[in-house]
Design an enzyme around this catalytic site. Sequence first.
Site, short mmCIF file in Angstrom:
data_model
loop_
_atom_site.label_atom_id
_atom_site.label_comp_id
_atom_site.label_asym_id
_atom_site.label_seq_id
_atom_site.Cartn_x
_atom_site.Cartn_y
_atom_site.Cartn_z
N CYS A 53 46.36 9.10 -31.97
CA CYS A 53 46.06 9.62 -33.31
C CYS A 53 46.30 11.14 -33.51
O CYS A 53 45.63 11.82 -32.65
CB CYS A 53 44.92 9.11 -33.92
N ILE A 54 47.17 11.40 -34.25
CA ILE A 54 47.61 12.92 -34.39
C ILE A 54 46.52 13.70 -35.03
O ILE A 54 46.24 15.03 -34.49
CB ILE A 54 48.83 13.03 -35.31
#
Lengths: 138, 138, 94, 94, 116, 116
Positions: free
Chosen positions: B84-85
Amino acid sequence: MAAIQLQNYTLVITGAPYSSQAPQTALAFARATLAKGHRVDRIFLYGDGVHLASALSSPPSDETHWPGEWAGFLKESGIPGVVCIASALRRGLVDDAEQKRHELVASNLLEPFIIAGLGEWVESTMTSSRIIYFHAGG
Amino acid sequence: MAAIQLQNYTLVITGAPYSSQAPQTALAFARATLAKGHRVDRIFLYGDGVHLASALSSPPSDETHWPGEWAGFLKESGIPGVVCIASALRRGLVDDAEQKRHELVASNLLEPFIIAGLGEWVESTMTSSRIIYFHAGG
Amino acid sequence: MKPIATLHILNKAPEHSRSVECMRSLRAGDALLLTESAVLAIATTDVHDPNTTVYALKADVLARGLDDCASETHLVDFPAMVDLTAQAQNIISW
Amino acid sequence: MKPIATLHILNKAPEHSRSVECMRSLRAGDALLLTESAVLAIATTDVHDPNTTVYALKADVLARGLDDCASETHLVDFPAMVDLTAQAQNIISW
Amino acid sequence: MSTLIVIDQPPYGTWAGREALDMAFSLAAFDQSVSLLFTGAGVNWLRKSQKTDGIEQKSIEKNLSAAPIFGVKAMFAEASACARYGLTIENMLAGVAIAENSSNLLHQYSHTAFSG
Amino acid sequence: MSTLIVIDQPPYGTWAGREALDMAFSLAAFDQSVSLLFTGAGVNWLRKSQKTDGIEQKSIEKNLSAAPIFGVKAMFAEASACARYGLTIENMLAGVAIAENSSNLLHQYSHTAFSG
């Protein structure tokens, strides 16, 4: 008000930024400690607290950059910021020397943090008159 | 024994290696899932789980290298490992593109993990028949 | 295997507040799978709900030296854990 | 300020098992400083030991919207927190 | 699939609640059915007048108030946790339904997730 | 300064106990006075016959048995936690003293530390 004896502190941070509030509480405490005339011998990052020394942390621009804030405070004050080597290596925090030793693709330790052993913490137990721990909450 | 319907799984890991047992439990589960003939659509790392994708983790040689084990499994199986960025940037996990965008001194994302948004997890909620979360214990 | 309405996967020690919530949420027809630190529950004297089948991950039970306490608990390996998740209608990972 | 034998610094919500242990360990002459999630204790109806002075970090109390609940608690800022730690004979960070 | 995101961790002391909200808003942004359940110390996210300047974190109050606008279907707070923390209609954000029995609620969703 | 390291987290599920032991052994290595207190779920570190092959972690049993050799002064286990987890003289590692009142113990050391 009674005079308070000046102390020398070591602050140990074991909670990670962006996961716990520990680095934030510890920084406000450290600043107040100096303002009150006490001495801070060192900051020691242990366990998940080592993530505070990451040079690659990039929070959104409207959030506080805790590694940057801490690095700035350490530079201004000249207080050593020591990262426990055993905690750091497991969690992927390395300086140039450890990068070479372990043949890794990069280093990511934020200046002026340095990597050293638990012996630094042991020294604090011998020489600091106060050791305060900042753990993850929950 | 009754036949069990084949499922397609998404595994979400939110606990960090060397802090929680989540990556270890998830890996043993993922291997068993494939052995049983099910499909794994993707692995999604969220929150502190993003540290599993660190290319700089260097545990002692007599301890399991969880990022390495996971990377090996993902390569063999061809399952996408998505980080997840938003979780990753705060915590100092970046690929080359994010390194450039944020003007950082290095990148540290372990192949074959890739960085993407929560949309990938949303897609899993739409298309995977099973989503299993591996959180930090305690 | 009996059909499972909701499979509760718990990985936290009995002291953890989420463990308490999980135990409260069990219903007849549900199953409870103890993993990681949650297997410590089989060493406690806490009463188990007789309406819920309790499973525990064998590797975690052995690691904590609890094989002797596991009489009322079904020890499962990872392939059996996969079967439980494939078969349950719903799954909650606590 | 009264002399403090042991200053207990607690940063965990009342549900946390370490919070329970901390409360059990308080003795006459000790002081309790609530920080971070621990300030939520002042919103609960849990009985406080009258032998222990309870402090709470003001920034954390405000962040949780608890200023109205803080009547029996001494709100302190960071300089006052430093004074407490400088003055206490022993300190336990829970 | 209808999703229930459960927040049982207290505000600001950990990031888990924040990251749970992000999950809920992402689902809503993709027009997926999602509701929020606050339980345990997590109900404290719902208290009015959170003033977070002193801890250098963004208040989550506005985001929560905007949850219905972003498409979050419902927000529930567990009754017993509200009672424990002195949360009432007066001091709680608007738009929250009290859940007498959160166990019932859990069994009504096909997908339940904690953020950590 | 005499230090008490407190381990209240369960074995293997978190690294906190392991890192607490490292702290204790480091103090001992520098000839500093250090003792260990196991409380809550942490007492489970003290159970005999931990077989950790299946979870790919090193057993901590040997390290704990060697604690006195490394110079750790004493190991205490809280009585009520032992009772809760069914730990008795028979199934516990040797060399552990039962502490009836861990609060008394806490007040006897000039420095108390958890690892996280």
